[in-house]
Design an enzyme around this catalytic site. Structure first.
Site, PDB file in Angstrom:
ATOM      1  N   GLY A   1       0.875  -1.168   0.091  1.00 29.89           N
ATOM      2  CA  GLY A   1       0.038   0.002  -0.060  1.00 29.89           C
ATOM      3  C   GLY A   1       0.926   1.018  -0.187  1.00 29.89           C
ATOM      4  N   ASP A   2       1.781   1.234   0.674  1.00 30.13           N
ATOM      5  CA  ASP A   2       2.662   2.406   0.566  1.00 30.13           C
ATOM      6  C   ASP A   2       3.296   2.510  -0.596  1.00 30.13           C
ATOM      7  OD1 ASP A   2       2.342   2.712   3.469  1.00 30.13           O
ATOM      8  OD2 ASP A   2       4.014   0.938   3.845  1.00 30.13           O
TER       9      ASP A   2
END
Length: 310
Positions: free
Chosen positions: A253-254
């Protein structure tokens, strides 16, 4: 240039074990200690992509010094604000195909430090085009703190990518200060709206038209192996991704946030932004190390991603 904000960074300590034995001694021969926190994962990926990036946030104590030393050694620029408390440790025990995490809550931030960082942020902000704000708020900061940061960024017409959840995200959505991008998953959408969320196209369209999201330019919803669903102003997109062998999904997600920020910084079109974001998320999932991508595989995956307006 891109500025990443990590208000509650950590030293991420990884202990790989063949087997975790309870109530006795476990000896570890191989230990890794890296600058951690969602925003610093974003920072590392942006650096690997080749973007001009700098990290900021709150650091303190010897662990804070260690964190900045490691970033400097990696050639990553940083402009952190010092606090009295000690930067936290976050421990991951990798055993038998499982990951058991022990996460410290982090330092307590006093009102002077909270106000000091706002001033620091305002001073350095003018040098950047895009800002990412990632992760949890440390104890002592009000849930509206991210809205204050976004307000300062909006004052200087900087695009903000916000990746947080819970009360902090809800406070931003209910404020007058809106980020350019949010990146919730279906579970986070469900928590925000207080109802179950279906992942079919028509249902997601209705969800993203909810008044709670009014004023946000981009909403990008992660659907895991099913890709993503996105709203950009009045357009909706479905992103289909190829199947990959997942080694470690933590940090994907990052990495996706890094792709969004990079595309915004380079004024890329809608399809290019969504492809770059999803490719970087997938590349991270193919690596053992969190917040790391192998750019040699970028073009191959990029060509396999389909973005359709729906």
């Amino acid at each position: 240039m891109i500025l990443t904000v990590t208000m509650n960074p950590s030293i991420d300590v990884s202990y790989p074990l063949d087997k975790l034995k309870l109530d006795t001694v476990n000896r570890v021969s191989e230990v890794t200690k890296t600058p951690g926190g969602k925003g610093l994962n974003v920072t590392r990926v942006l650096a690997e992509v080749g973007d001009d990036v700098s990290a900021t946030g709150l650091i303190g104590g010897r662990l804070g010094d260690y964190l900045t030393e490691k970033l400097t050694q990696a050639g990553i620029k940083h402009q952190f604000f010092p606090i009295h408390g000690e930067t936290r440790n976050c421990i991951a025990i990798l055993h038998e195909g499982l990951q058991t995490e022990i996460l410290e809550s982090g330092p307590l931030i006093d009102p002077d430090e909270a106000e000091g960082f706002l001033h620091h942020f305002k001073l350095i902000l003018t040098s950047f085009d895009v800002v990412t704000i990632s992760g949890s708020l440390p104890e002592g900061l009000e849930k509206t703190y991210y809205a204050e940061l976004i307000g300062l960024a909006n004052l200087y017409r900087k695009k903000v990518v916000l990746d947080c959840s819970g009360a902090a995200l809800e406070a931003v959505l209910k404020s007058s200060e809106k980020p350019a991008v949010i990146k919730p998953n279906s579970e986070e959408l469900s928590q925000l709206l207080g109802r179950d969320i279906s992942e079919d196209t028509d249902s997601l369209k209705d969800v993203l038209l909810d008044p709670l999201f009014e004023g946000i330019e981009w909403i990008i919803v992660s659907l895991g192996a099913d890709g993503a669903f996105a709203k950009h102003r009045d357009k909706f997109y479905k992103v289909d991704i190829p199947k990959i062998d997942v080694v470690n999904p933590v940090g994907s997600g990052d990495s996706t946030v890094a792709g969004i920020a990079s595309a915004l910084a380079h004024d890329e079109d809608d399809a290019s932004l969504l492809k770059k974001a999803n490719v970087l998320g997938m590349l991270n999932a193919q690596e053992k190390m969190t917040g790391h991508v192998n750019m040699a595989n970028y073009d191959t995956l990029y060509q396999q991603i389909q973005v359709k307006e729906v």
